[in-house]
Write a protein that holds these residues in place. Structure first.
Motif, PDB file in Angstrom:
ATOM      1  N   ALA A 273       2.581  10.838  -7.242  1.00  0.00           N
ATOM      2  CA  ALA A 273       3.353  10.916  -8.223  1.00  0.00           C
ATOM      3  C   ALA A 273       2.662  11.213  -9.464  1.00  0.00           C
ATOM      4  O   ALA A 273       3.426  12.211 -10.228  1.00  0.00           O
ATOM      5  CB  ALA A 273       4.467   9.902  -8.567  1.00  0.00           C
ATOM      6  N   GLU A 274       1.509  10.760  -9.675  1.00  0.00           N
ATOM      7  CA  GLU A 274       0.827  11.300 -10.910  1.00  0.00           C
ATOM      8  C   GLU A 274      -0.169  12.507 -10.726  1.00  0.00           C
ATOM      9  O   GLU A 274      -0.281  12.899  -9.802  1.00  0.00           O
ATOM     10  CB  GLU A 274      -0.325  10.182 -11.423  1.00  0.00           C
TER      11      GLU A 274
ATOM     12  N   GLN B 104       3.685   1.740  -1.184  1.00  0.00           N
ATOM     13  CA  GLN B 104       4.376   1.667  -2.734  1.00  0.00           C
ATOM     14  C   GLN B 104       3.143   2.269  -3.490  1.00  0.00           C
ATOM     15  O   GLN B 104       3.599   3.015  -4.534  1.00  0.00           O
ATOM     16  CB  GLN B 104       4.686   0.332  -3.183  1.00  0.00           C
ATOM     17  N   LYS B 105       2.074   1.957  -3.522  1.00  0.00           N
ATOM     18  CA  LYS B 105       1.156   2.184  -4.180  1.00  0.00           C
ATOM     19  C   LYS B 105       0.699   3.743  -4.152  1.00  0.00           C
ATOM     20  O   LYS B 105       0.537   4.415  -4.910  1.00  0.00           O
ATOM     21  CB  LYS B 105      -0.230   1.375  -4.299  1.00  0.00           C
TER      22      LYS B 105
ATOM     23  N   VAL C 233      -5.132  10.703 -12.273  1.00  0.00           N
ATOM     24  CA  VAL C 233      -5.703   9.065 -12.139  1.00  0.00           C
ATOM     25  C   VAL C 233      -6.983   9.095 -12.359  1.00  0.00           C
ATOM     26  O   VAL C 233      -7.867   9.440 -11.548  1.00  0.00           O
ATOM     27  CB  VAL C 233      -5.091   8.679 -10.804  1.00  0.00           C
TER      28      VAL C 233
ATOM     29  N   ARG D  80      -6.959  11.720  -8.675  1.00  0.00           N
ATOM     30  CA  ARG D  80      -5.801  12.155  -8.175  1.00  0.00           C
ATOM     31  C   ARG D  80      -6.202  13.780  -7.609  1.00  0.00           C
ATOM     32  O   ARG D  80      -5.807  14.223  -6.628  1.00  0.00           O
ATOM     33  CB  ARG D  80      -4.631  12.283  -9.008  1.00  0.00           C
TER      34      ARG D  80
ATOM     35  N   THR E 252       0.868  -1.234  -0.014  1.00  0.00           N
ATOM     36  CA  THR E 252      -0.027   0.103  -0.110  1.00  0.00           C
ATOM     37  C   THR E 252       0.761   1.195  -0.110  1.00  0.00           C
ATOM     38  O   THR E 252       0.551   2.309  -0.801  1.00  0.00           O
ATOM     39  CB  THR E 252      -0.899   0.087   1.147  1.00  0.00           C
TER      40      THR E 252
ATOM     41  N   ALA F 218       2.932   5.930  -3.034  1.00  0.00           N
ATOM     42  CA  ALA F 218       3.763   6.651  -3.706  1.00  0.00           C
ATOM     43  C   ALA F 218       3.643   6.961  -5.077  1.00  0.00           C
ATOM     44  O   ALA F 218       3.753   7.963  -5.648  1.00  0.00           O
ATOM     45  CB  ALA F 218       5.156   6.172  -3.396  1.00  0.00           C
ATOM     46  N   LEU F 219       3.320   5.777  -5.792  1.00  0.00           N
ATOM     47  CA  LEU F 219       2.915   5.850  -7.348  1.00  0.00           C
ATOM     48  C   LEU F 219       1.618   6.696  -7.497  1.00  0.00           C
ATOM     49  O   LEU F 219       1.877   7.646  -8.428  1.00  0.00           O
ATOM     50  CB  LEU F 219       2.693   4.465  -7.742  1.00  0.00           C
ATOM     51  N   PHE F 220       0.660   6.697  -6.804  1.00  0.00           N
ATOM     52  CA  PHE F 220      -0.370   7.502  -7.030  1.00  0.00           C
ATOM     53  C   PHE F 220      -0.261   8.882  -6.834  1.00  0.00           C
ATOM     54  O   PHE F 220      -0.264   9.828  -7.720  1.00  0.00           O
ATOM     55  CB  PHE F 220      -1.600   7.044  -5.856  1.00  0.00           C
TER      56      PHE F 220
END
Length: 195
Positions: free
Chosen positions: A121-122, A114-115, A125, A138, A112, A117-119
């Protein structure tokens, strides 16, 4: 209390106000209603710790007396913590954001994080809500953090179709756990006069 829908809560509040004998203002017409409003309705299944209701009173009553009478007429699980008097004719308070908190299953914390951080960064979404409308998840997220197993999110309120905590949980792969092992709590409703 989390499984009482907003309409049921409105009816319950009307009964509670009658029992409290507060001098509430009523609408005019054939079927008068208590003049009260919630800046943000709470979703079914979500507990609320600091919800806001606006009441119009026909007579002046101290804030302390309002809280005392409401709590005396209430039942376990629904407590009134404070009252703030506002001047007549003041514009209704606008809901600008909600702060949610929920414990996630222990084994999902690392993935979670990791997800998240990716979310974050966008810049956009896009997700499809249950009603078929596409929304930018987002854009709705002001803050999203994970502290241990505690997921915290601040979601902006908009006037159109917007993403809620369900769509954010979808993006994090946690939706299937909602109301099974994840039970959201809305910790705070942020209002326009708190900005």
């Amino acid at each position: 209390m989390r499984y009482i829908g907003h309409r049921d809560l409105l009816r319950t509040m009307e009964r509670l106000l009658r029992r409290s004998q507060l001098p509430v203002s009523m609408s005019e017409g054939f079927h008068p209603k208590v003049r009260m409003s919630f800046p943000s309705a709470l979703a079914l299944g979500v507990a609320g710790e600091e919800e806001v209701v606006e009441l119009d009173l026909s007579e002046s009553v101290t804030a302390d007396e309002v809280v005392q009478r409401l709590n005396e007429a209430s039942w376990p699980g629904l407590a009134f913590h404070s009252a703030i008097p506002v001047h007549a004719g003041r514009k209704k308070t606008a809901h600008v954001a909600s702060v949610f908190e929920m414990e996630i299953p222990g084994g999902l914390a690392e993935i979670t994080a990791q997800k998240i951080a990716l979310f974050l960064a966008e810049s956009t979404v896009m997700v499809v809500k249950n009603n078929g409308k596409s929304v930018d998840a987002r854009a709705a997220v002001n803050k999203l953090t994970l502290d241990g197993n505690c997921l915290q999110m601040e979601l902006a309120a908009t006037t159109g179709a917007d993403a809620g905590f369900r769509e954010v949980l979808d993006m994090l792969g946690l939706r299937e756990h909602l109301f099974r092992t994840i039970f959201p709590i809305r910790r705070k409703v942020l209002l326009s006069d708190q900005q």
